[in-house]
Write a protein that holds these residues in place. Structure first.
Motif, mmCIF file in Angstrom:
data_model
loop_
_atom_site.group_PDB
_atom_site.id
_atom_site.type_symbol
_atom_site.label_atom_id
_atom_site.label_comp_id
_atom_site.label_asym_id
_atom_site.label_seq_id
_atom_site.Cartn_x
_atom_site.Cartn_y
_atom_site.Cartn_z
ATOM 1 N N LEU A 40 86.465 57.381 106.983
ATOM 2 C CA LEU A 40 85.121 57.879 106.720
ATOM 3 C C LEU A 40 84.125 56.999 107.464
ATOM 4 O O LEU A 40 84.225 55.764 107.414
ATOM 5 C CB LEU A 40 84.847 57.853 105.220
ATOM 6 C CG LEU A 40 83.450 58.292 104.776
ATOM 7 C CD1 LEU A 40 83.258 59.788 105.005
ATOM 8 C CD2 LEU A 40 83.224 57.953 103.299
ATOM 9 N N ILE A 41 83.151 57.636 108.139
ATOM 10 C CA ILE A 41 82.179 56.892 108.944
ATOM 11 C C ILE A 41 80.780 57.377 108.610
ATOM 12 O O ILE A 41 80.507 58.581 108.683
ATOM 13 C CB ILE A 41 82.475 57.102 110.443
ATOM 14 C CG1 ILE A 41 83.917 56.665 110.709
ATOM 15 C CG2 ILE A 41 81.454 56.404 111.321
ATOM 16 C CD1 ILE A 41 84.237 56.228 112.077
ATOM 17 N N MET A 76 82.401 67.036 109.053
ATOM 18 C CA MET A 76 81.113 66.349 109.022
ATOM 19 C C MET A 76 80.398 66.719 107.731
ATOM 20 O O MET A 76 80.442 67.867 107.283
ATOM 21 C CB MET A 76 80.244 66.765 110.219
ATOM 22 C CG MET A 76 80.669 66.166 111.548
ATOM 23 S SD MET A 76 80.580 64.343 111.641
ATOM 24 C CE MET A 76 78.819 64.038 111.412
ATOM 25 N N ILE A 77 79.727 65.730 107.151
ATOM 26 C CA ILE A 77 78.919 65.959 105.951
ATOM 27 C C ILE A 77 77.462 65.710 106.319
ATOM 28 O O ILE A 77 77.130 64.643 106.829
ATOM 29 C CB ILE A 77 79.356 65.013 104.808
ATOM 30 C CG1 ILE A 77 80.801 65.329 104.400
ATOM 31 C CG2 ILE A 77 78.405 65.116 103.629
ATOM 32 C CD1 ILE A 77 81.402 64.313 103.455
ATOM 33 N N ASP A 78 76.613 66.693 106.076
ATOM 34 C CA ASP A 78 75.180 66.560 106.353
ATOM 35 C C ASP A 78 74.516 66.027 105.080
ATOM 36 O O ASP A 78 74.285 66.775 104.138
ATOM 37 C CB ASP A 78 74.620 67.936 106.752
ATOM 38 C CG ASP A 78 73.108 67.893 106.965
ATOM 39 O OD1 ASP A 78 72.512 66.796 106.833
ATOM 40 O OD2 ASP A 78 72.545 68.955 107.244
ATOM 41 N N ASN A 109 75.133 66.658 96.392
ATOM 42 C CA ASN A 109 76.068 65.750 95.733
ATOM 43 C C ASN A 109 77.066 65.200 96.754
ATOM 44 O O ASN A 109 78.056 65.845 97.090
ATOM 45 C CB ASN A 109 76.790 66.500 94.609
ATOM 46 C CG ASN A 109 77.616 65.562 93.742
ATOM 47 O OD1 ASN A 109 78.201 64.596 94.234
ATOM 48 N ND2 ASN A 109 77.660 65.836 92.450
ATOM 49 N N ILE A 110 76.759 64.000 97.252
ATOM 50 C CA ILE A 110 77.579 63.384 98.308
ATOM 51 C C ILE A 110 78.992 63.124 97.791
ATOM 52 O O ILE A 110 79.982 63.280 98.514
ATOM 53 C CB ILE A 110 76.949 62.046 98.772
ATOM 54 C CG1 ILE A 110 75.651 62.302 99.537
ATOM 55 C CG2 ILE A 110 77.905 61.244 99.646
ATOM 56 C CD1 ILE A 110 75.829 62.845 100.943
ATOM 57 N N ASN A 111 79.076 62.742 96.531
ATOM 58 C CA ASN A 111 80.370 62.454 95.921
ATOM 59 C C ASN A 111 81.308 63.671 96.011
ATOM 60 O O ASN A 111 82.454 63.562 96.462
ATOM 61 C CB ASN A 111 80.124 62.076 94.464
ATOM 62 C CG ASN A 111 81.176 61.137 93.950
ATOM 63 O OD1 ASN A 111 82.291 61.109 94.465
ATOM 64 N ND2 ASN A 111 80.844 60.368 92.943
ATOM 65 N N LYS A 115 85.663 66.890 98.771
ATOM 66 C CA LYS A 115 86.107 68.105 99.451
ATOM 67 C C LYS A 115 86.553 67.794 100.890
ATOM 68 O O LYS A 115 87.575 68.305 101.362
ATOM 69 C CB LYS A 115 84.932 69.101 99.462
ATOM 70 C CG LYS A 115 85.358 70.554 99.545
ATOM 71 C CD LYS A 115 84.142 71.467 99.454
ATOM 72 C CE LYS A 115 84.198 72.494 100.566
ATOM 73 N NZ LYS A 115 82.909 73.152 100.798
ATOM 74 N N ALA A 116 85.777 66.936 101.556
ATOM 75 C CA ALA A 116 86.073 66.667 102.972
ATOM 76 C C ALA A 116 87.276 65.742 103.146
ATOM 77 O O ALA A 116 87.903 65.725 104.200
ATOM 78 C CB ALA A 116 84.848 66.072 103.656
ATOM 79 N N CYS A 117 87.565 64.946 102.117
ATOM 80 C CA CYS A 117 88.662 63.967 102.192
ATOM 81 C C CYS A 117 89.650 64.279 101.080
ATOM 82 O O CYS A 117 89.729 63.533 100.080
ATOM 83 C CB CYS A 117 88.145 62.547 102.026
ATOM 84 S SG CYS A 117 86.781 62.108 103.120
#
Lengths: 341, 341
Positions: free
Chosen positions: A152-153, A197-199, A205-207, A212-214
């Motif tokens: 994750l970056i 990518m997460i905007d 809700n970033i969490n 979902k992305a990971c």
């Protein structure tokens, strides 16, 4: 050359919260004269670094706090205009820390010759300078990212993050980036080939977005921002996950006592996490390998470099302020002048 | 034996904030009957562990969350009363996880024989159990504390901290402990020979107290408590300092979103800090070395072991609650019964 003017941008007010244009002052001075064993340099490119912010509040960071009235001494690519030093000739292109001014005096200390064979000279303070070296040494030498790991970056479209993510991809990792805005996210997926990518600007809700992305959880978090995103990353780390603290852009503008920090330290026990702070200057033994390897990758189009170049020295302060509003997209540089033959 | 009663203390209410006696329930049941390949064990000592708290709120920690109605399965030293297992005989003394009850059934899994040659049998779940092993492996194997380094230890008069500090002293470190109350501090200086002690209950400014007690700064912080003391430690760390997160007693009673956590993550960059979470069960390859070495130190009076023994199984809940008010002083144990010949 005594009729020439040297424009210099000074740090003129201690910063509170977000940097403002008014925290800087542009002054004009006569061109300085190099003494014996000195050089007069003309800056061609100077950098816009989020990391500078942390020492503009009167506090020491990994470099001492700046005092008011000093020129902003960011990285620079310059050309030798006058040489009274045997090691340099007029016309040489060098990289150093001569910052936000048209001209500077140097005694040659801390200068490095720019190898124009590696790429455009601006790359000397981008992919072949601190941002690219931070990405390479961080991912390959300290985190030792392995194939198949989830990386994750944050600030993934930025100077460090965009290179770090691509290096992790080259090593076979599954790379998830976080950036602000649709355009940066779409570009990072398409051009940098990040897996997801997460905007952060459109996610409430970033969490959950991270979850979902990971789907397997995060093995490695390469942190450029800190704050809420660091906390969400910790919540999504897998057992024995590694966190490299490279930058804390979200926290620099906040007084230490008010910073969000890292809430759930107990998770470090449950998940056996490891978190490490990192300044690439400590690891110069890897610089040559990093530069040569990245130059090869660039030639093979495995590594894409994007620069965000602002025209004109006088625009450096507002470009710096824009960094903290997420306006940069790639390595932030100011084009000051062109090299003469 | 069917006329005998087995007292069992159950976890009966999800905890919010500080543990309360009423979060537990004592029930009486008939003595269980061991089946084929099983043992009936009589508990002699059971442990009082701050680490249990973190899984009594319905959240998973490094072990899964406990569900209501289960017996508190802390560590235990027990005697075999009935054996239907070929590997154990009546009278054998064993250590395991049979917790807050008079009697338990075991199939032999997870049991270890207590070597009474090493010391009193209660030591099997103290200095030769998880607390002592955590101290030994933490200081010697993970932190690799070197002679002359400044080592800071929180909960320094407790089960883990008192051993960790003494092991660091044996290795030549300068050891500063933090504990609550004059008596614990005086004892730790005199008996454990710590160089300095800070009484967090009487200090209004832990940060300044640390600065004074650690004039060269802190190389290693062995953290058992988290919270404000962790933040003060970070503020006093030297460059390349190492932090081992062994326990977070100050944070367990607080919902994750409300925890103090670690405020100044930027300091990790400036000082190149490294922080790692640790559970000793991951490092069993060092257990034999740890037990033998510590037994030798105890014989030579280089290592002093103090136990805080509460009389009577029925008093386990209030001893557990007292832990979080700093009432323990040494390894917390409950004496349940004496071994029979």
């Amino acid at each position: 050359m005594s009729d020439k003017i040297n424009r210099r941008i000074l740090f003129s007010r201690l910063m509170v919260g977000n940097p403002k244009k008014e925290d800087f002052e542009l002054i004009e001075e006569p061109l300085p004269e190099p003494g014996e064993m000195q050089l007069l340099l003309r800056n061609l490119y100077v950098s816009i670094d989020p990391g500078s912010r942390d020492r503009l509040s009167g506090r020491d960071s990994y470099v001492p706090a700046k005092t008011l009235g000093e020129v902003m001494d960011t990285q620079s690519v310059s050309q030798v205009v006058v040489s009274r030093h045997p090691d340099y000739q007029v016309g040489d292109i060098v990289a150093g820390y001569h910052g936000w001014q048209d001209y500077a005096i140097s005694n040659g200390k801390g200068l490095s010759r720019v190898d124009s064979g590696l790429g455009p000279i601006s790359n000397a303070i981008g992919v072949f300078g601190l941002p690219g070296l931070t990405a390479y040494v961080g991912i390959r030498k300290l985190l030792k990212v392995a194939s198949g790991e989830t990386v994750l970056i944050s600030s993934a479209a930025g100077a460090v993050g965009s290179i770090a993510g691509q290096i992790a991809k080259i090593g076979g990792a599954y790379v998830v980036g976080i950036a602000g805005g649709e355009e940066k996210c779409a570009f990072s997926k398409k051009v940098y080939c990040f897996d997801e990518m997460i905007d952060y600007k459109s996610e409430s809700n970033i969490n959950e977005a991270l979850e979902k992305a990971c789907p397997k959880g995060v093995d490695v978090y390469f942190d450029n921002v800190g704050g809420e995103i660091l906390n969400a990353a910790v919540a999504n780390m897998r057992r024995s996950g590694r966190i490299l603290i490279c930058g804390q852009v979200a926290e620099y503008n906040i007084e230490p006592a008010q910073r969000i920090g890292l809430r759930d330290v107990s998770a470090f026990i449950g998940k056996r996490l490891n978190m490490r702070g990192f300044v690439v200057l400590d690891h110069s033994e890897f610089f040559d390998e990093a530069k040569n390897t990245m130059a090869d990758w660039i030639k093979n189009k495995q590594l894409i470099v994007r620069e965000h170049i602002v025209e004109g020295l006088e625009n450096a302060p507002q470009a710096f302020c824009g960094l903290f509003r997420g306006e940069n997209f790639g390595r932030g540089l100011v084009h000051v002048a062109d090299p003469s033959q």
